[in-house]
Design a protein around this motif. Structure first.
Motif, PDB file in Angstrom:
ATOM      1  N   LEU A   1       0.859  -1.180   0.000  1.00 21.63           N
ATOM      2  CA  LEU A   1       0.000   0.000   0.000  1.00 21.63           C
ATOM      3  C   LEU A   1       0.895   1.228   0.000  1.00 21.63           C
ATOM      4  CD1 LEU A   1      -2.849   1.273   0.278  1.00 21.63           C
ATOM      5  CD2 LEU A   1      -2.541   1.152   2.766  1.00 21.63           C
ATOM      6  N   GLN A   2       0.792   2.025  -1.056  1.00 21.76           N
ATOM      7  CA  GLN A   2       1.584   3.236  -1.174  1.00 21.76           C
ATOM      8  C   GLN A   2       0.706   4.362  -1.715  1.00 21.76           C
ATOM      9  OE1 GLN A   2       4.903   1.717  -3.659  1.00 21.76           O
ATOM     10  NE2 GLN A   2       6.232   2.135  -1.911  1.00 21.76           N
TER      11      GLN A   2
ATOM     12  N   SER B   1      -0.727  -2.454  -4.622  1.00 23.22           N
ATOM     13  CA  SER B   1       0.011  -3.157  -5.669  1.00 23.22           C
ATOM     14  C   SER B   1       0.410  -4.529  -5.153  1.00 23.22           C
ATOM     15  CB  SER B   1       1.249  -2.364  -6.092  1.00 23.22           C
ATOM     16  OG  SER B   1       2.108  -2.157  -4.981  1.00 23.22           O
ATOM     17  N   ASP B   2       0.849  -5.372  -6.066  1.00 19.36           N
ATOM     18  CA  ASP B   2       1.246  -6.716  -5.681  1.00 19.36           C
ATOM     19  C   ASP B   2       2.474  -6.663  -4.775  1.00 19.36           C
ATOM     20  OD1 ASP B   2       1.014  -9.421  -5.572  1.00 19.36           O
ATOM     21  OD2 ASP B   2       1.404  -9.788  -7.691  1.00 19.36           O
TER      22      ASP B   2
ATOM     23  N   LEU C   1      -8.041  -8.948  -8.990  1.00 18.63           N
ATOM     24  CA  LEU C   1      -7.533  -7.792  -8.252  1.00 18.63           C
ATOM     25  C   LEU C   1      -6.144  -7.404  -8.745  1.00 18.63           C
ATOM     26  CD1 LEU C   1      -8.613  -8.704  -4.612  1.00 18.63           C
ATOM     27  CD2 LEU C   1      -9.649  -6.986  -6.104  1.00 18.63           C
ATOM     28  N   ARG C   2      -5.289  -8.404  -8.964  1.00 22.73           N
ATOM     29  CA  ARG C   2      -3.922  -8.099  -9.407  1.00 22.73           C
ATOM     30  C   ARG C   2      -3.911  -7.465 -10.805  1.00 22.73           C
ATOM     31  NH1 ARG C   2      -2.657 -12.722  -5.956  1.00 22.73           N
ATOM     32  NH2 ARG C   2      -1.131 -11.975  -4.418  1.00 22.73           N
ATOM     33  N   GLN C   3      -4.806  -7.921 -11.665  1.00 23.15           N
ATOM     34  CA  GLN C   3      -4.902  -7.320 -12.999  1.00 23.15           C
ATOM     35  C   GLN C   3      -5.317  -5.853 -12.887  1.00 23.15           C
ATOM     36  OE1 GLN C   3      -7.609  -9.386 -15.585  1.00 23.15           O
ATOM     37  NE2 GLN C   3      -7.131  -8.140 -17.359  1.00 23.15           N
ATOM     38  N   ALA C   4      -6.286  -5.586 -11.996  1.00 25.32           N
ATOM     39  CA  ALA C   4      -6.732  -4.208 -11.810  1.00 25.32           C
ATOM     40  C   ALA C   4      -5.663  -3.366 -11.117  1.00 25.32           C
ATOM     41  CB  ALA C   4      -8.034  -4.192 -11.003  1.00 25.32           C
ATOM     42  N   MET C   5      -4.896  -3.977 -10.209  1.00 22.10           N
ATOM     43  CA  MET C   5      -3.799  -3.252  -9.552  1.00 22.10           C
ATOM     44  C   MET C   5      -2.776  -2.783 -10.573  1.00 22.10           C
ATOM     45  SD  MET C   5      -3.040  -5.648  -6.237  1.00 22.10           S
ATOM     46  CE  MET C   5      -4.390  -6.076  -5.123  1.00 22.10           C
ATOM     47  N   ALA C   6      -2.485  -3.635 -11.548  1.00 21.85           N
ATOM     48  CA  ALA C   6      -1.505  -3.282 -12.572  1.00 21.85           C
ATOM     49  C   ALA C   6      -1.938  -2.054 -13.352  1.00 21.85           C
ATOM     50  CB  ALA C   6      -1.285  -4.463 -13.515  1.00 21.85           C
ATOM     51  N   ALA C   7      -3.242  -1.822 -13.397  1.00 27.44           N
ATOM     52  CA  ALA C   7      -3.781  -0.642 -14.076  1.00 27.44           C
ATOM     53  C   ALA C   7      -4.081   0.485 -13.092  1.00 27.44           C
ATOM     54  CB  ALA C   7      -5.053  -1.017 -14.840  1.00 27.44           C
ATOM     55  N   GLN C   8      -3.593   0.340 -11.855  1.00 27.54           N
ATOM     56  CA  GLN C   8      -3.785   1.336 -10.792  1.00 27.54           C
ATOM     57  C   GLN C   8      -5.261   1.630 -10.555  1.00 27.54           C
ATOM     58  OE1 GLN C   8      -1.140   4.602 -12.067  1.00 27.54           O
ATOM     59  NE2 GLN C   8       0.348   3.840 -10.563  1.00 27.54           N
ATOM     60  N   GLN C   9      -6.056   0.550 -10.532  1.00 31.34           N
ATOM     61  CA  GLN C   9      -7.491   0.678 -10.336  1.00 31.34           C
ATOM     62  C   GLN C   9      -7.957   0.170  -8.964  1.00 31.34           C
ATOM     63  OE1 GLN C   9     -10.052   1.951 -12.620  1.00 31.34           O
ATOM     64  NE2 GLN C   9      -8.128   2.930 -13.177  1.00 31.34           N
ATOM     65  N   ILE C  10      -7.002  -0.144  -8.056  1.00 33.80           N
ATOM     66  CA  ILE C  10      -7.357  -0.645  -6.731  1.00 33.80           C
ATOM     67  C   ILE C  10      -6.761   0.260  -5.662  1.00 33.80           C
ATOM     68  CG2 ILE C  10      -7.250  -2.582  -5.121  1.00 33.80           C
ATOM     69  CD1 ILE C  10      -8.923  -3.216  -7.544  1.00 33.80           C
ATOM     70  N   SER C  11      -7.615   0.907  -4.893  1.00 32.39           N
ATOM     71  CA  SER C  11      -7.166   1.719  -3.764  1.00 32.39           C
ATOM     72  C   SER C  11      -7.209   0.881  -2.491  1.00 32.39           C
ATOM     73  CB  SER C  11      -8.054   2.960  -3.611  1.00 32.39           C
ATOM     74  OG  SER C  11      -9.406   2.579  -3.351  1.00 32.39           O
ATOM     75  N   GLY C  12      -6.695   1.448  -1.405  1.00 33.04           N
ATOM     76  CA  GLY C  12      -6.678   0.677  -0.175  1.00 33.04           C
ATOM     77  C   GLY C  12      -6.492   1.543   1.052  1.00 33.04           C
ATOM     78  N   GLU C  13      -6.641   0.902   2.195  1.00 32.55           N
ATOM     79  CA  GLU C  13      -6.418   1.557   3.486  1.00 32.55           C
ATOM     80  C   GLU C  13      -5.824   0.534   4.445  1.00 32.55           C
ATOM     81  OE1 GLU C  13     -10.259   1.766   6.045  1.00 32.55           O
ATOM     82  OE2 GLU C  13     -10.959   1.852   3.954  1.00 32.55           O
ATOM     83  N   HIS C  14      -5.140   1.034   5.465  1.00 33.09           N
ATOM     84  CA  HIS C  14      -4.502   0.178   6.465  1.00 33.09           C
ATOM     85  C   HIS C  14      -5.310   0.260   7.758  1.00 33.09           C
ATOM     86  CE1 HIS C  14      -0.673  -0.715   9.048  1.00 33.09           C
ATOM     87  NE2 HIS C  14      -1.539  -1.714   9.071  1.00 33.09           N
TER      88      HIS C  14
END
Length: 222
Positions: free
Chosen positions: A143-144, A149-150, A185-198
């Motif tokens: 998470l950055q 990202s993976d 999810l990983r495919q969408a992460m590669a396209a910077q389409q997954i946000s997140g929180e800690h």
């Protein structure tokens, strides 16, 4: 916004408790695990809930009913044979509609405030991540700056909590059947389409008798 609880797993590591009881109905402090989620979602303002099930799923329907006693409406997606996380959600999409929805694993226990997820979604998904537990020290994702990202060996990682907001478009092109959520999810992460929180509050993956005992202790102490 609708919500979905994933409740189709067999809970084989919790045998013999799960030989005759579906894992979501295993109790901690006298309360079935799934009921903690149902009550927390209702308290957070959710009014429409979808629950998928497979192993002994009729028991879940018999216990929760239509949800009216919890202040919400429950509909069920019966699978017969488990379809894994991705396949189970895909099968339930007609019940979830065209807007982003919350998804919660039925075999976790947490004090996360689901109301925090009732906000507009940017991209195809938003994941709640937690510190890596002892049984999963390698973690899942990075998470950055709010983007997920993976995992990479040279950077600290976090573990997916089993709590997310997903957009139905994440499943575009999928076919009925059993498949995992992580590759989507990983495919969408590669396209910077997954946000997140800690999330740093209380969270337990109730996969073993030892972790169930930990939940029992926390519930009794609360």
């Amino acid at each position: 916004m609708k919500a979905m609880i994933l409740a189709a797993g067999k809970g084989e590591r919790l045998r013999p408790l799960t030989l005759h009881t579906p894992k979501p109905l295993v109790r901690a402090g006298g309360v079935p695990l799934i009921e903690f989620h149902v009550r927390a979602l209702a308290a957070a303002g959710f009014r429409e809930l979808v629950i998928n099930h497979a192993w002994l799923g009729q028991q879940i329907e018999d216990y929760l009913g239509d949800g009216s006693r919890f202040g919400l409406s429950i509909v069920y997606s019966a699978e017969g044979e488990p379809l894994e996380t991705g396949g189970g959600i895909f099968r339930a999409l007609p019940l979830l509609g065209d807007e982003p929805f919350v998804v919660v694993n039925g075999d976790i226990w947490t004090d996360y405030d689901f109301a925090a997820l009732r906000r507009p979604l940017t991209g195809l998904g938003h994941l709640v991540l937690v510190d890596n537990p002892g049984h999963h020290q390698a973690g899942d994702f990075q998470l950055q700056a709010g983007q997920v990202s993976d995992a990479a060996a040279d950077r600290p990682s976090l573990t997916y909590s089993g709590i997310a907001v997903l957009h139905p478009q994440l499943f575009d092109g999928c076919q009925p059947g059993a498949f995992k959520l992580a590759p989507l999810l990983r495919q969408a992460m590669a396209a910077q389409q997954i946000s997140g929180e800690h999330f740093t509050g209380r969270w337990i993956d109730v996969g073993t008798h030892e972790r169930l005992a930990e939940v029992e202790r926390l519930v009794v102490e609360a």
